[in-house]
Enzyme design. Structure first.
Site, PDB file in Angstrom:
ATOM      1  N   HIS A 228      -4.603 -32.903  69.571  1.00 33.78           N
ATOM      2  CA  HIS A 228      -5.037 -31.503  69.625  1.00 33.78           C
ATOM      3  C   HIS A 228      -4.197 -30.606  68.686  1.00 33.78           C
ATOM      4  CE1 HIS A 228      -7.291 -32.482  73.291  1.00 33.78           C
ATOM      5  NE2 HIS A 228      -6.199 -32.928  73.847  1.00 33.78           N
TER       6      HIS A 228
HETATM    7  O1  RIB Z   1      -5.743 -28.965  76.004  1.00 31.68           O
HETATM    8  C1  RIB Z   1      -4.851 -29.507  75.063  1.00 31.68           C
HETATM    9  C2  RIB Z   1      -3.613 -28.683  74.949  1.00 31.68           C
HETATM   10  O2  RIB Z   1      -2.923 -28.677  76.197  1.00 31.68           O
HETATM   11  C3  RIB Z   1      -2.603 -29.238  73.937  1.00 31.68           C
HETATM   12  O3  RIB Z   1      -1.872 -28.193  73.366  1.00 31.68           O
HETATM   13  C4  RIB Z   1      -1.694 -30.076  74.778  1.00 31.68           C
HETATM   14  O4  RIB Z   1      -0.373 -30.203  74.229  1.00 31.68           O
HETATM   15  C5  RIB Z   1      -1.628 -29.251  76.035  1.00 31.68           C
HETATM   16  O5  RIB Z   1      -0.680 -28.221  75.813  1.00 31.68           O
END
Ligand code: RIB
Ligand code: CA
Length: 329
Positions: A235
């Site tokens: 992500h």
């Molecule tokens: O939903 C994904 C996010 O939530 C990413 O930033 C992961 O590190 C968590 O923080």
């Protein structure tokens, strides 16, 4: 080179985002916020990352330990008890920047031109800085964030974790008037670290790549167990990659890595089923002028307040990540 502050909750994917940013952007600082794990744990993890990667010249400042209104929410089932389970990393010894993360953000933005904020955790620090010093809204060049989604959620069917942990903070950020670039789950879920990518990373044969591969082994297994995914979703590196000028990376010459579209994004603060959802208006009503409705009104869309990621070249992001990891010892 673009000047950035990475605001994060390491977090396996946060760690990769830091490594990617440090080789392509001018990282003025790393600020931490409670999210994937408690503030103490994610702050320790940020220090562990700068230590194992040889980045201790980058200041790390500790931030908000709980959301503006909601109770804290952590996900040890995804990132483990330490928040960065997998590799056995020594307790950090690097001192923190003495300033609170919110003060670090305010002082840096007020004293430096064209700073870009890269929040990749809950938006509590960013919202608090905007409330404490409203003048920064006119000085921040842009906010490139990982959060929200054009489609589905992960914390709930509608809400993505970073927004869901602190929706009120997200509302403050999305209504601040600061230019926003939003990388949501609809694109970041398309970049899984499966066995294939992890073995490419391990194959670099360096100390850093071994640590990263071991961390991604853990992360891949937890996301497989929790969501049935085939790999660990990368992500947070997406919010960094969105800022990297790929023409400057010879092996990556070609079209952009992530495609964005302008649209209005509202954060739902009331919905029984949709609390924390980023409601993205991709009807493009603005482009077609005033269209009348049957009751004598007109179709209206709110003016865009964000560039929302709608597509991503997954293979090029993976190549960029691996090319970047190869630059570490
Ligand atoms: O939903 C994904 C996010 O939530 C990413 O930033 C992961 O590190 C968590 O923080
Ligand atoms: Ca994160």
């Amino acid at each position: 080179m673009k000047k950035v502050i990475i605001d994060c909750d390491p977090g396996h994917d946060d760690a990769l985002a830091i490594l990617l940013a440090a080789k392509h952007l001018d990282v003025l600082g790393i600020t931490t916020v409670a999210g994937n794990q408690t503030l103490d744990k994610v702050t320790d993890n940020a220090l562990k990352v700068v230590e194992f990667a040889g980045l201790t010249h980058i200041p790390v400042a500790k931030g908000m330990g709980h959301p503006l209104i909601r109770p804290p929410r952590h996900v040890p089932e995804v990132h483990g008890e330490t928040g960065l389970d997998g590799p056995d990393l020594p307790a950090p010894t690097t001192p923190l920047d003495p300033r609170h993360a919110v003060d670090f953000i305010i002082e840096t933005v007020m004293s430096t031109e064209d700073v870009i904020l890269v929040p990749i955790g809950p938006l509590t620090n960013i919202a608090t800085a905007l409330r404490r010093e409203p003048r920064i809204a006119g000085r921040i060049q842009e906010i490139s964030l990982m959060g929200g989604s054009l489609t589905y959620g992960n914390s709930t069917p509608a809400a993505e974790f970073n927004i869901y942990v602190d929706p009120e903070a997200a509302h403050i950020v999305f209504t601040s008037g600061v230019p926003i670039r939003m990388c949501g789950l609809n694109v970041t879920r398309q970049v899984p670290a499966t066995e294939v990518e992890i073995e490419r990373i391990r194959g670099l044969g360096t100390r850093t790549s071994a640590i990263v591969a071991e961390s991604l082994d853990f992360y891949r297994d937890t996301l497989k167990r929790v969501f049935g995914l085939r790999g660990g979703s990368l992500h947070d590196p997406c919010a960094v990659a969105a800022l990297i000028d790929l023409s400057a990376v010879p092996a990556q010459a070609g079209p952009t890595l992530i495609e964005f579209e302008p649209m209005h994004v509202a954060v739902e603060l009331k919905g029984e089923h949709t609390y924390g959802m980023t409601v993205c208006d991709c009807r493009h009503l603005r482009g077609r002028g005033q269209v009348s409705t049957s009751d004598g009104g007109v179709w209206r869309g709110e003016p865009p307040n964000a560039e929302v990621a709608v597509d991503i070249d997954k293979d090029r992001l993976i190549d960029l990540l691996i090319d970047t990891l190869a630059k570490y010892p």
